[in-house]
Design a protein around this motif. Structure first.
Motif, PDB file in Angstrom:
ATOM      1  N   HIS A 100      25.053  12.021   4.862  1.00 35.93           N
ATOM      2  CA  HIS A 100      25.442  11.570   3.529  1.00 35.93           C
ATOM      3  C   HIS A 100      25.634  10.061   3.427  1.00 35.93           C
ATOM      4  CE1 HIS A 100      27.098  15.685   1.987  1.00 35.93           C
ATOM      5  NE2 HIS A 100      25.884  15.783   2.513  1.00 35.93           N
ATOM      6  N   ASN A 101      26.088   9.425   4.507  1.00 38.34           N
ATOM      7  CA  ASN A 101      26.426   7.996   4.448  1.00 38.34           C
ATOM      8  C   ASN A 101      25.456   7.106   5.209  1.00 38.34           C
ATOM      9  OD1 ASN A 101      29.473   9.488   4.938  1.00 38.34           O
ATOM     10  ND2 ASN A 101      29.032   8.485   2.997  1.00 38.34           N
ATOM     11  N   ARG A 134      20.280  11.604  -3.651  1.00 37.80           N
ATOM     12  CA  ARG A 134      21.466  11.083  -4.327  1.00 37.80           C
ATOM     13  C   ARG A 134      22.338  10.255  -3.392  1.00 37.80           C
ATOM     14  NH1 ARG A 134      23.007  16.316  -2.909  1.00 37.80           N
ATOM     15  NH2 ARG A 134      25.196  16.556  -2.299  1.00 37.80           N
ATOM     16  N   HIS A 135      22.269  10.579  -2.091  1.00 36.88           N
ATOM     17  CA  HIS A 135      23.063   9.833  -1.112  1.00 36.88           C
ATOM     18  C   HIS A 135      22.518   8.414  -0.932  1.00 36.88           C
ATOM     19  CE1 HIS A 135      25.168  13.501  -0.325  1.00 36.88           C
ATOM     20  NE2 HIS A 135      24.047  14.111   0.001  1.00 36.88           N
ATOM     21  N   THR A 137      21.224   6.545  -3.215  1.00 40.84           N
ATOM     22  CA  THR A 137      21.734   5.752  -4.339  1.00 40.84           C
ATOM     23  C   THR A 137      23.138   5.255  -4.028  1.00 40.84           C
ATOM     24  OG1 THR A 137      20.413   7.045  -5.885  1.00 40.84           O
ATOM     25  CG2 THR A 137      22.249   5.798  -6.818  1.00 40.84           C
ATOM     26  N   ARG A 138      23.960   6.122  -3.515  1.00 35.57           N
ATOM     27  CA  ARG A 138      25.346   5.765  -3.197  1.00 35.57           C
ATOM     28  C   ARG A 138      25.400   4.745  -2.059  1.00 35.57           C
ATOM     29  NH1 ARG A 138      26.729  12.124  -3.429  1.00 35.57           N
ATOM     30  NH2 ARG A 138      26.649  12.287  -5.689  1.00 35.57           N
ATOM     31  N   LYS A 141      24.791   1.193  -2.918  1.00 32.17           N
ATOM     32  CA  LYS A 141      25.851   0.483  -3.642  1.00 32.17           C
ATOM     33  C   LYS A 141      26.960  -0.040  -2.734  1.00 32.17           C
ATOM     34  CE  LYS A 141      25.212   3.087  -7.925  1.00 32.17           C
ATOM     35  NZ  LYS A 141      25.868   3.941  -8.932  1.00 32.17           N
TER      36      LYS A 141
END
Length: 144
Positions: A100-101, A134-135, A137-138, A141
């Motif tokens: 996820h990260n 979607r990860h 995109t995060r 940021k």
């Protein structure tokens, strides 16, 4: 561990024994050891910065940092742009940090987990791919 990955590793005195145990599971030709080389008291940034720089520059693909709580090395490594150092104390966190990260350095809290658990965490971290989507995109940021 995936063949061809280049791994940077570093630890302070509290993480020295764990680092030595983790070294046994990584082929020497895939490893860059930034120390420390004993359990004599040292300053964790002296090892966290070189590991983070090696990953940041692309010299190494992923990194491992070990200190007593993992907080000091994670805080230090995360000062580098492009570094996403995650404190992991179990396998599930290691998988989530990668998937996820897109974490690129795993930080191990030597005073709070066993060496066997540290090995499982590192194996899970290396075996997991970033999911993107979607990860991504995060993650995009995060940088300032």
């Amino acid at each position: 561990m995936k063949e061809g990955l280049k791994i940077a590793i570093g630890a302070d005195h509290a993480g020295f024994d764990y680092k030595q145990a983790l070294l046994a599971d990584i082929p020497a030709d895939q490893l860059k050891d930034f120390g420390t080389y004993s359990n004599t008291s040292v300053d964790y940034p002296d090892f966290a910065h070189p590991v983070a720089s090696a990953v940041e520059s692309g010299e190494c693909d992923l990194g491992i940092l070990v200190c007593g709580s993992a907080n000091g090395v994670a805080i230090t490594a995360n000062k580098h742009q492009g570094i996403r150092a995650a404190i992991c104390w179990n396998e599930e966190l290691a998988v989530l940090a990668r998937s996820h990260n897109n974490a690129n350095i795993v930080c191990i809290p030597a005073r709070f987990i066993s060496i066997d658990e540290a090995k499982k965490i590192v194996q899970a971290f290396f075996a997991t791919e970033f999911e993107g989507g979607r990860h991504a995109t995060r993650v995009g940021k995060i940088s300032c």
